[in-house]
Write a protein that holds these residues in place. Structure first.
Motif, PDB file in Angstrom:
ATOM      1  N   GLY A  87      24.710  14.807  20.396  1.00 49.02           N
ATOM      2  CA  GLY A  87      27.140  13.456  19.885  1.00 49.02           C
ATOM      3  C   GLY A  87      26.597  12.969  20.986  1.00 49.02           C
ATOM      4  N   ILE A  88      26.894  12.727  22.713  1.00 50.24           N
ATOM      5  CA  ILE A  88      26.870  13.070  24.090  1.00 50.24           C
ATOM      6  C   ILE A  88      25.144  11.471  24.051  1.00 50.24           C
ATOM      7  CG2 ILE A  88      27.522  12.918  25.858  1.00 50.24           C
ATOM      8  CD1 ILE A  88      29.211  15.604  24.859  1.00 50.24           C
ATOM      9  N   ARG A  89      26.128  10.250  24.632  1.00 55.45           N
ATOM     10  CA  ARG A  89      24.468   9.735  24.609  1.00 55.45           C
ATOM     11  C   ARG A  89      23.833   9.887  26.309  1.00 55.45           C
ATOM     12  NH1 ARG A  89      23.590   4.283  26.729  1.00 55.45           N
ATOM     13  NH2 ARG A  89      25.037   4.307  27.591  1.00 55.45           N
ATOM     14  N   LEU A  90      24.815   9.982  27.375  1.00 55.73           N
ATOM     15  CA  LEU A  90      23.866   9.972  28.147  1.00 55.73           C
ATOM     16  C   LEU A  90      23.992  12.016  28.842  1.00 55.73           C
ATOM     17  CD1 LEU A  90      26.006   7.556  30.168  1.00 55.73           C
ATOM     18  CD2 LEU A  90      23.276   7.332  29.430  1.00 55.73           C
ATOM     19  N   PRO A  91      23.287  12.078  29.088  1.00 54.57           N
ATOM     20  CA  PRO A  91      22.619  13.256  29.456  1.00 54.57           C
ATOM     21  C   PRO A  91      23.874  13.435  30.934  1.00 54.57           C
ATOM     22  CG  PRO A  91      21.815  12.461  31.290  1.00 54.57           C
ATOM     23  CD  PRO A  91      21.990  11.141  29.654  1.00 54.57           C
ATOM     24  N   LEU A  92      24.568  15.000  30.723  1.00 51.07           N
ATOM     25  CA  LEU A  92      25.706  15.808  31.588  1.00 51.07           C
ATOM     26  C   LEU A  92      24.944  15.985  33.097  1.00 51.07           C
ATOM     27  CD1 LEU A  92      28.672  16.694  29.028  1.00 51.07           C
ATOM     28  CD2 LEU A  92      28.188  14.302  30.517  1.00 51.07           C
ATOM     29  N   GLN A  93      25.488  16.288  34.051  1.00 48.64           N
ATOM     30  CA  GLN A  93      25.012  17.273  34.959  1.00 48.64           C
ATOM     31  C   GLN A  93      25.357  18.527  34.660  1.00 48.64           C
ATOM     32  OE1 GLN A  93      26.892  17.348  39.212  1.00 48.64           O
ATOM     33  NE2 GLN A  93      24.688  16.722  39.886  1.00 48.64           N
ATOM     34  N   ASN A  94      24.219  19.509  34.544  1.00 45.08           N
ATOM     35  CA  ASN A  94      24.142  21.207  35.210  1.00 45.08           C
ATOM     36  C   ASN A  94      24.593  21.726  36.278  1.00 45.08           C
ATOM     37  OD1 ASN A  94      23.541  23.956  33.850  1.00 45.08           O
ATOM     38  ND2 ASN A  94      21.371  23.229  33.876  1.00 45.08           N
ATOM     39  N   PRO A  95      25.787  22.075  35.143  1.00 47.02           N
ATOM     40  CA  PRO A  95      26.538  22.806  36.320  1.00 47.02           C
ATOM     41  C   PRO A  95      25.977  24.435  37.012  1.00 47.02           C
ATOM     42  CG  PRO A  95      27.754  23.619  34.084  1.00 47.02           C
ATOM     43  CD  PRO A  95      26.861  22.246  34.152  1.00 47.02           C
ATOM     44  N   ALA A 102      19.225  26.101  59.352  1.00 46.25           N
ATOM     45  CA  ALA A 102      18.289  24.264  59.423  1.00 46.25           C
ATOM     46  C   ALA A 102      18.215  24.427  57.922  1.00 46.25           C
ATOM     47  CB  ALA A 102      17.631  24.186  60.651  1.00 46.25           C
ATOM     48  N   GLU A 103      17.979  24.866  57.417  1.00 49.99           N
ATOM     49  CA  GLU A 103      17.600  24.805  55.826  1.00 49.99           C
ATOM     50  C   GLU A 103      17.837  24.814  54.488  1.00 49.99           C
ATOM     51  OE1 GLU A 103      14.677  27.299  52.155  1.00 49.99           O
ATOM     52  OE2 GLU A 103      13.751  27.644  54.801  1.00 49.99           O
ATOM     53  N   ALA A 104      19.237  26.038  55.277  1.00 41.52           N
ATOM     54  CA  ALA A 104      20.680  25.752  54.063  1.00 41.52           C
ATOM     55  C   ALA A 104      20.737  23.860  54.645  1.00 41.52           C
ATOM     56  CB  ALA A 104      21.522  26.668  55.167  1.00 41.52           C
ATOM     57  N   TYR A 105      21.087  23.496  56.048  1.00 43.69           N
ATOM     58  CA  TYR A 105      21.723  22.596  55.893  1.00 43.69           C
ATOM     59  C   TYR A 105      20.755  21.183  54.890  1.00 43.69           C
ATOM     60  CZ  TYR A 105      23.577  18.038  58.165  1.00 43.69           C
ATOM     61  OH  TYR A 105      23.895  16.852  58.435  1.00 43.69           O
ATOM     62  N   ALA A 106      19.465  21.359  54.978  1.00 40.37           N
ATOM     63  CA  ALA A 106      18.183  20.399  54.554  1.00 40.37           C
ATOM     64  C   ALA A 106      18.812  20.490  52.747  1.00 40.37           C
ATOM     65  CB  ALA A 106      17.288  20.917  54.697  1.00 40.37           C
ATOM     66  N   ARG A 107      19.156  21.620  52.897  1.00 37.65           N
ATOM     67  CA  ARG A 107      19.280  21.638  50.564  1.00 37.65           C
ATOM     68  C   ARG A 107      20.948  21.015  50.371  1.00 37.65           C
ATOM     69  NH1 ARG A 107      16.640  26.226  47.545  1.00 37.65           N
ATOM     70  NH2 ARG A 107      14.483  26.316  48.930  1.00 37.65           N
ATOM     71  N   LEU A 108      21.529  21.460  51.695  1.00 35.00           N
ATOM     72  CA  LEU A 108      22.926  20.753  51.025  1.00 35.00           C
ATOM     73  C   LEU A 108      23.594  19.216  51.349  1.00 35.00           C
ATOM     74  CD1 LEU A 108      25.312  24.328  52.401  1.00 35.00           C
ATOM     75  CD2 LEU A 108      25.241  23.309  49.747  1.00 35.00           C
ATOM     76  N   GLU A 109      22.989  18.767  52.310  1.00 38.14           N
ATOM     77  CA  GLU A 109      23.428  17.262  53.026  1.00 38.14           C
ATOM     78  C   GLU A 109      23.183  16.659  51.629  1.00 38.14           C
ATOM     79  OE1 GLU A 109      24.346  14.438  54.937  1.00 38.14           O
ATOM     80  OE2 GLU A 109      25.263  16.120  54.914  1.00 38.14           O
ATOM     81  N   PRO A 110      21.911  16.221  51.182  1.00 36.92           N
ATOM     82  CA  PRO A 110      21.692  15.562  49.668  1.00 36.92           C
ATOM     83  C   PRO A 110      22.345  15.698  48.681  1.00 36.92           C
ATOM     84  CG  PRO A 110      19.445  16.590  50.623  1.00 36.92           C
ATOM     85  CD  PRO A 110      20.652  17.737  50.867  1.00 36.92           C
ATOM     86  N   MET A 111      22.137  17.198  47.984  1.00 38.60           N
ATOM     87  CA  MET A 111      23.868  17.403  47.362  1.00 38.60           C
ATOM     88  C   MET A 111      25.172  16.967  47.813  1.00 38.60           C
ATOM     89  SD  MET A 111      23.065  21.682  46.405  1.00 38.60           S
ATOM     90  CE  MET A 111      24.565  21.870  45.179  1.00 38.60           C
ATOM     91  N   ARG A 112      25.539  16.855  49.436  1.00 39.52           N
ATOM     92  CA  ARG A 112      27.064  16.404  48.966  1.00 39.52           C
ATOM     93  C   ARG A 112      26.613  14.967  48.946  1.00 39.52           C
ATOM     94  NH1 ARG A 112      27.859  12.605  52.819  1.00 39.52           N
ATOM     95  NH2 ARG A 112      26.523  12.785  54.295  1.00 39.52           N
ATOM     96  N   ARG A 113      25.761  14.027  49.344  1.00 41.70           N
ATOM     97  CA  ARG A 113      25.823  12.750  49.049  1.00 41.70           C
ATOM     98  C   ARG A 113      26.010  12.076  47.553  1.00 41.70           C
ATOM     99  NH1 ARG A 113      21.221  13.167  53.153  1.00 41.70           N
ATOM    100  NH2 ARG A 113      19.419  13.100  51.352  1.00 41.70           N
ATOM    101  N   GLU A 114      25.107  12.852  46.418  1.00 38.84           N
ATOM    102  CA  GLU A 114      24.829  13.193  45.769  1.00 38.84           C
ATOM    103  C   GLU A 114      26.745  12.856  44.759  1.00 38.84           C
ATOM    104  OE1 GLU A 114      22.030  15.218  43.382  1.00 38.84           O
ATOM    105  OE2 GLU A 114      20.752  14.556  43.964  1.00 38.84           O
ATOM    106  N   ALA A 115      27.138  14.295  45.488  1.00 35.00           N
ATOM    107  CA  ALA A 115      28.558  14.551  45.129  1.00 35.00           C
ATOM    108  C   ALA A 115      29.537  15.109  46.028  1.00 35.00           C
ATOM    109  CB  ALA A 115      28.481  16.205  43.517  1.00 35.00           C
ATOM    110  N   PRO A 116      29.903  13.528  46.893  1.00 32.29           N
ATOM    111  CA  PRO A 116      30.368  13.344  48.035  1.00 32.29           C
ATOM    112  C   PRO A 116      32.174  14.189  47.840  1.00 32.29           C
ATOM    113  CG  PRO A 116      30.200  11.495  47.147  1.00 32.29           C
ATOM    114  CD  PRO A 116      29.294  12.306  46.013  1.00 32.29           C
TER     115      PRO A 116
END
Length: 686
Positions: free
Chosen positions: A270-278, A298-312
């Motif tokens: 019933g929803i046309r666009l996909p929703l982000q999977n929490p 350093a690896e933790a930061y490399a994973r979190l920084e892109p997530m922060r950019r996507e969901a500030p």
């Protein structure tokens, strides 16, 4: 170490109720527009309920009651559907009006359903953020009342006991939950998966991670999912249980497999666009957080920084990013992210604890109490806030340090045997900016000319401001060799997250060779150094020193090094570096080692890893190696080497012991000398 997974986002109750109301309107209108016989409509309601379409079933049940308001079966089914949809209070009101009145068994079933819905309701955001456990406490009270009712039928008693375990976990009452679980376990009672997950959560809080891991594993084997949106993912809890029980490899494998399996987007009918999977966000967030816990920031930061950019505007991501930035040595940047997280979610106590931790790193103590007080008002029964407050109390309380080195060899400045001991006791923080110190130093050496010692006892003051620590101290001599009072001052200034500057001055420096001390010679010493630190991976330092001896000699020295992280693995790091240094003296005809010019370079290496840990108790080891060349004017260039092995043992929060054994070999005036050193340290405070 006590770990707590980032709290999953919860849906506000107002939006849930609005969604339920809107969802009811469509089926209800359809039911009114399509009249049907009573039996056909009842059959449709039961089919919809069996298919899990309870909202549709409730709408049609309401339509049936509009046409046949005295239908006892429809009234009872209406109560059941309301209970299953979470409207247990309204269901109870309608149940009390049923005629004939519900029997004892039916009433207890309704009470049990009411408790179950209260437990589910407690998973949502609290109505009052300052009383986050109010709903869960009501569920506990009602569940306990049901369990304690002597008239409760036997077939419902075990269900009620199970629900009480879940309610206790939701209410943060881990101690009682575990005690009741132990009693059931002693009776041989097997738990259903949803109860195993709740008990495993409580066992983690009570620091029984190995048992928690077994319960998580069993619950997942019985019920591998997918799970209801109101339930947390048990594999995240399993990851923390593995980590806290020392099974780091399993912890990483568990969370990485979960993160890889969860899709980034979900399509809802019933929803046309996909929703982000929490659940994908939770898995990725915990996978990054785990890296920070096992010393891989350093690896933790490399994973979190892109997530922060996507969901500030995601408070959880901001908070965990701040934790990682703090671990990487960027307290100012961490403070910014903690502040943003607290602004986005005023109920996020982790953000306030993080702000307090960053302020402590920066010696900015004025705001620590305020942030911890805010965290306390939000409530936390798993001990996280309590541990943060106790750590702060230890840091601002008394501090005691003891360090000693005992050497043996043939060094010209140290003789055949030598020893140095320093003890410092610091008062509790005064007005968040000051401490009073008492210091004692004692050094000895067995020289060919005879024994020599240097001893001083004195007082000092330390001052703290944001990014700055400074001191002034006075240490009168208590030995018979020089008898000169040392006036000392210095500072350590963290200018930014990357640059720092330190300097120390003394009118009778402790670095003056003990052989000079034997002949009554002292020196005014000045040392300064500038450090650039990109992160825990890379840093460079340049230091200069100037010593003015009372015999007219002036010594100028310099030392520079670069350190680079070569390898990082869970709880293990290997660093490599280059160290260059040199010195020159204006006078060479002096009784202590005093070359006109000398230079040295060395390739350095360091291995550091965690040998074992159980929460705050841990043992780490460290191996340091340096190999290079030493050149002294007037003598041939030759090799030099240093090796040291040491351990640090923390037996309780704020109490650490350390020991190390080192060996050094290099030429002095063309003759090769060596020295073996045993060093011991003790720290009490924080």
């Amino acid at each position: 170490m006590s770990l707590k997974p980032p709290r999953a986002a919860r849906a506000p109750r107002g939006r849930l109720c609005l969604a339920l109301l809107l969802a009811l309107q469509g089926p209800l209108a359809h039911a009114l527009d399509a009249p049907a016989g009573r039996d056909a409509l009842m059959a449709q309601i039961r089919q919809e309920r069996d298919a899990g379409r309870r909202v549709d079933a409730l709408a049609h049940c309401q339509a049936l009651l509009d046409r046949w308001p005295d239908d006892r079966e429809a009234q009872a089914l209406n109560v059941t559907l309301l209970t299953e949809l979470g409207a247990s209070t309204r269901a109870g009101e309608l149940a009390s009006a049923l005629r004939p009145a519900p029997g004892v068994a039916e009433r207890f079933h309704l009470d049990a359903d009411h408790v179950a819905q209260e437990i589910r309701w407690a998973e949502g955001e609290p109505a009052d953020p300052k009383h986050p456990y109010a709903e869960a406490d009501r569920a506990v009270a009602d569940a306990r009342q049901l369990v304690d009712d002597p008239l409760l039928p036997a077939d419902l008693r075990q269900r009620a006991e199970f629900d009480l375990l879940v309610a206790l976990d939701r209410a943060g009452r881990a101690e009682e939950a575990v005690a009741r679980y132990d009693a059931l376990k002693a009776k041989g009672v097997a738990l259903p998966p949803y109860v195993e997950r709740a008990v495993a959560d409580a066992l983690l809080v009570r620091r029984r991670p190995a048992e928690a891991a077994r319960l998580y594993e069993d619950s997942i084997a019985k019920d591998p999912g997918p799970y209801d949106v109101t339930e947390s993912e048990p594999r995240i809890g399993l990851m923390y249980a593995y980590l806290e029980s020392g099974q780091t490899r399993k912890a990483i494998q568990t969370i990485d497999e979960l993160a890889a399996r969860e899709p980034t987007w979900r399509r809802i009918p019933g929803i046309r666009l996909p929703l982000q999977n929490p659940r994908k966000v939770d898995a990725d967030l915990n996978a990054a957080t785990l890296r920070e816990y096992v010393d891989m920031p350093a690896e933790a930061y490399a994973r979190l920084e892109p997530m922060r950019r996507e969901a500030p505007a995601n408070a959880q991501i901001r908070r965990e990013l701040g934790m990682v930035e703090l671990a990487r040595g960027w307290p100012r940047r961490a403070q910014d992210d903690f502040n943003i997280a607290a602004t986005l979610d005023r109920r996020d106590l982790g953000a306030y604890i993080g702000e307090a931790d960053a302020a402590r790193v920066l010696n900015d103590y004025e705001g620590v109490d305020e942030n911890l007080a805010m965290a306390q008002t939000l409530g936390d029964r798993n001990g996280r806030v309590d541990r943060a407050v106790k750590a702060w109390d230890r840091e601002r309380g008394w501090q005691f340090d003891l360090a000693t080195e005992q050497g043996k060899g043939s060094s010209p400045d140290f003789g055949d045997r030598d020893g140095t001991t320093q003890a410092t006791i610091a008062s509790p923080l005064i007005d968040d900016h000051w401490r009073v110190l008492a210091l004692g130093r004692y050094s000895t050496a067995d020289l060919p000319e005879g024994d020599v010692r240097r001893s001083r006892v004195g007082l000092g003051v330390r001052g703290y401001a944001r990014g700055l620590e400074a001191y002034v101290q006075v240490l009168p001599a208590t030995d018979r060799y020089v008898g000169k009072t040392a006036l000392e001052a210095g500072f350590d200034w963290s200018i930014t997250d990357h640059w720092a500057w330190a300097a120390d001055f003394s009118t009778a420096g402790e670095d003056t060779p003990l052989r000079a001390q034997y002949y009554g010679i002292s020196a005014k010493t000045l040392d300064t150094a500038v450090t650039w630190r990109a992160s825990e991976l890379t840093q460079a330092r340049v230091g200069l020193s100037r010593d003015r001896f009372t015999d007219g000699n002036t010594r100028t020295g310099w030392l520079a090094n670069v350190i680079q992280r070569l390898h990082t693995a869970p709880n293990l790091t290997i660093d490599g570096g280059v160290e260059l240094g040199g010195s020159m003296n204006t006078r060479t005809d002096r009784p202590y080692f005093n070359p006109r010019r000398d230079y040295s370079y060395a390739l350095t290496g360091r291995l550091e890893n965690l040998l074992g840990q159980f929460y705050e108790r841990n043992v780490t080891q460290r191996v340091d190696v340096a190999v290079g060349q030493y050149a002294e004017k007037g003598f041939a260039t030759d090799w030099m080497a240093t090796v040291r092995y040491g351990q640090t043992i923390q037996t309780a929060p704020g109490f650490r012991l350390g020991w190390g054994l080192g060996w050094h070999n290099q030429p002095y005036d063309g003759r090769r000398e060596h020295r073996v050193v045993l060093d011991l340290t003790l720290h009490w405070g924080e």
